[in-house]
Design a protein around this motif. Structure first.
Motif, mmCIF file in Angstrom:
data_model
loop_
_atom_site.group_PDB
_atom_site.id
_atom_site.type_symbol
_atom_site.label_atom_id
_atom_site.label_comp_id
_atom_site.label_asym_id
_atom_site.label_seq_id
_atom_site.Cartn_x
_atom_site.Cartn_y
_atom_site.Cartn_z
ATOM 1 N N VAL A 24 0.839 -1.205 0.000
ATOM 2 C CA VAL A 24 0.000 0.000 0.000
ATOM 3 C C VAL A 24 0.872 1.253 0.000
ATOM 4 O O VAL A 24 0.588 2.209 -0.728
ATOM 5 N N SER A 25 1.950 1.249 0.769
ATOM 6 C CA SER A 25 2.852 2.411 0.795
ATOM 7 C C SER A 25 3.448 2.671 -0.580
ATOM 8 O O SER A 25 3.494 3.815 -1.049
ATOM 9 N N ARG A 26 3.900 1.612 -1.229
ATOM 10 C CA ARG A 26 4.477 1.761 -2.569
ATOM 11 C C ARG A 26 3.433 2.248 -3.568
ATOM 12 O O ARG A 26 3.688 3.118 -4.394
ATOM 13 N N ALA A 27 2.220 1.693 -3.473
ATOM 14 C CA ALA A 27 1.154 2.106 -4.391
ATOM 15 C C ALA A 27 0.810 3.582 -4.204
ATOM 16 O O ALA A 27 0.544 4.285 -5.188
ATOM 17 N N LEU A 28 0.817 4.063 -2.964
ATOM 18 C CA LEU A 28 0.565 5.497 -2.741
ATOM 19 C C LEU A 28 1.593 6.340 -3.483
ATOM 20 O O LEU A 28 1.247 7.341 -4.112
ATOM 21 N N GLY A 29 2.836 5.924 -3.462
ATOM 22 C CA GLY A 29 3.871 6.630 -4.217
ATOM 23 C C GLY A 29 3.649 6.544 -5.713
ATOM 24 O O GLY A 29 3.872 7.511 -6.448
ATOM 25 N N GLU A 30 3.183 5.403 -6.170
ATOM 26 C CA GLU A 30 2.962 5.203 -7.602
ATOM 27 C C GLU A 30 1.767 6.003 -8.119
ATOM 28 O O GLU A 30 1.719 6.347 -9.309
ATOM 29 N N LEU A 31 0.819 6.318 -7.251
ATOM 30 C CA LEU A 31 -0.292 7.182 -7.680
ATOM 31 C C LEU A 31 0.240 8.532 -8.153
ATOM 32 O O LEU A 31 -0.327 9.148 -9.047
ATOM 33 N N CYS A 32 1.345 8.981 -7.554
ATOM 34 C CA CYS A 32 1.966 10.253 -7.958
ATOM 35 C C CYS A 32 2.519 10.193 -9.379
ATOM 36 O O CYS A 32 2.724 11.234 -10.004
ATOM 37 N N GLN A 84 -1.399 -4.498 -11.646
ATOM 38 C CA GLN A 84 -0.686 -5.550 -12.378
ATOM 39 C C GLN A 84 0.807 -5.508 -12.074
ATOM 40 O O GLN A 84 1.445 -6.549 -11.953
ATOM 41 N N ALA A 85 1.365 -4.308 -11.927
ATOM 42 C CA ALA A 85 2.783 -4.184 -11.588
ATOM 43 C C ALA A 85 3.079 -4.764 -10.205
ATOM 44 O O ALA A 85 4.210 -5.160 -9.927
ATOM 45 N N HIS A 86 2.070 -4.842 -9.368
ATOM 46 C CA HIS A 86 2.209 -5.434 -8.037
ATOM 47 C C HIS A 86 1.857 -6.925 -8.033
ATOM 48 O O HIS A 86 1.719 -7.517 -6.967
ATOM 49 N N GLY A 87 1.646 -7.502 -9.203
ATOM 50 C CA GLY A 87 1.357 -8.926 -9.293
ATOM 51 C C GLY A 87 -0.094 -9.293 -9.071
ATOM 52 O O GLY A 87 -0.412 -10.448 -8.797
ATOM 53 N N ARG A 98 -5.133 -10.745 -2.102
ATOM 54 C CA ARG A 98 -4.531 -10.046 -3.239
ATOM 55 C C ARG A 98 -3.338 -9.210 -2.799
ATOM 56 O O ARG A 98 -3.307 -8.724 -1.676
ATOM 57 N N THR A 99 -2.423 -9.048 -3.737
ATOM 58 C CA THR A 99 -1.259 -8.209 -3.458
ATOM 59 C C THR A 99 -1.651 -6.743 -3.400
ATOM 60 O O THR A 99 -1.132 -5.996 -2.581
ATOM 61 N N LEU A 100 -2.573 -6.334 -4.271
ATOM 62 C CA LEU A 100 -2.995 -4.936 -4.279
ATOM 63 C C LEU A 100 -4.355 -4.811 -4.947
ATOM 64 O O LEU A 100 -4.610 -5.430 -5.975
ATOM 65 N N ASP A 101 -5.193 -4.009 -4.320
ATOM 66 C CA ASP A 101 -6.509 -3.700 -4.868
ATOM 67 C C ASP A 101 -6.647 -2.184 -4.862
ATOM 68 O O ASP A 101 -6.479 -1.559 -3.807
ATOM 69 N N LEU A 102 -6.876 -1.594 -6.010
ATOM 70 C CA LEU A 102 -7.103 -0.152 -6.132
ATOM 71 C C LEU A 102 -8.499 0.047 -6.697
ATOM 72 O O LEU A 102 -8.770 -0.328 -7.831
ATOM 73 N N ASP A 103 -9.385 0.612 -5.896
ATOM 74 C CA ASP A 103 -10.766 0.848 -6.321
ATOM 75 C C ASP A 103 -10.990 2.331 -6.527
ATOM 76 O O ASP A 103 -10.730 3.134 -5.620
#
Length: 172
Positions: A24-32, A84-87, A98-103
């Motif tokens: 989740v921390s990495r995904a927050l950065g990737e939203l940027c 998808q980049a998070h598998g 799941r590794t990551l869910d972005l809704d």
């Protein structure tokens, strides 16, 4: 040249596999890193029991507010590319681990229902792991077709949801 209006979009983040706090921390950065999109704010991280099958690890959840000039569908595409980049694999069971869910939860006051996307997100109004983090960063929000966030919170107690701190250093 015509100026494009920016929309405020709200995204729910969740993970319960492969170091969920880091996911989740990495995904927050990737939203940027999404084109034409800026991260406005992010909630704390929250731990919650799984919504689906009970024999899975607890989830780490958060919400993020974005300012974007992308269409809702283009933003959804960008969110799914991050998943998808998070598998993320979508062939599994509904509400499974799941590794990551972005809704995509909200996109301004837009109400939309297509084969790919429903806005506001159809489960938003009854999910403590979305409403409580959202209230942390946008307590005065109005959910189109559902009412105020404050009113929705009254009908959706936190239960076993618990804050676990802020996201760590984002590593995009």
């Amino acid at each position: 040249m015509a100026e494009i209006d920016a929309a405020t979009a709200w995204v729910g983040l969740g993970s319960n596999l492969d170091d969920p706090v880091a996911q989740v921390s990495r995904a927050l950065g990737e939203l940027c890193g999404i084109d034409q999109t800026y991260l406005l704010q992010a909630s704390s991280l929250y731990a919650s029991p799984p919504m689906g099958p009970p024999d899975q690890p607890e989830y780490v959840n958060a919400v993020a507010g974005l300012l974007t000039t992308l269409t809702p569908e283009a933003l959804l595409d960008a969110l799914q590319a991050i998943e998808q980049a998070h598998g993320r694999v979508r062939a599994g069971e509904r509400w499974g681990p799941r590794t990551l869910d972005l809704d995509l939860l909200l996109y301004d006051e837009l109400r939309l229902e297509t084969e790919r996307l429903t806005l506001p997100h159809p489960g938003l109004h009854e999910r403590a792991f979305v409403l409580h983090p959202l209230a942390e960063v946008a307590p005065d929000l109005v959910i189109p077709g559902r009412g105020t966030l404050r009113a929705l919170l009254r009908d959706c107690p936190a239960g076993a949801l618990r804050p676990i701190g802020k996201a760590g250093p984002a590593q995009a």
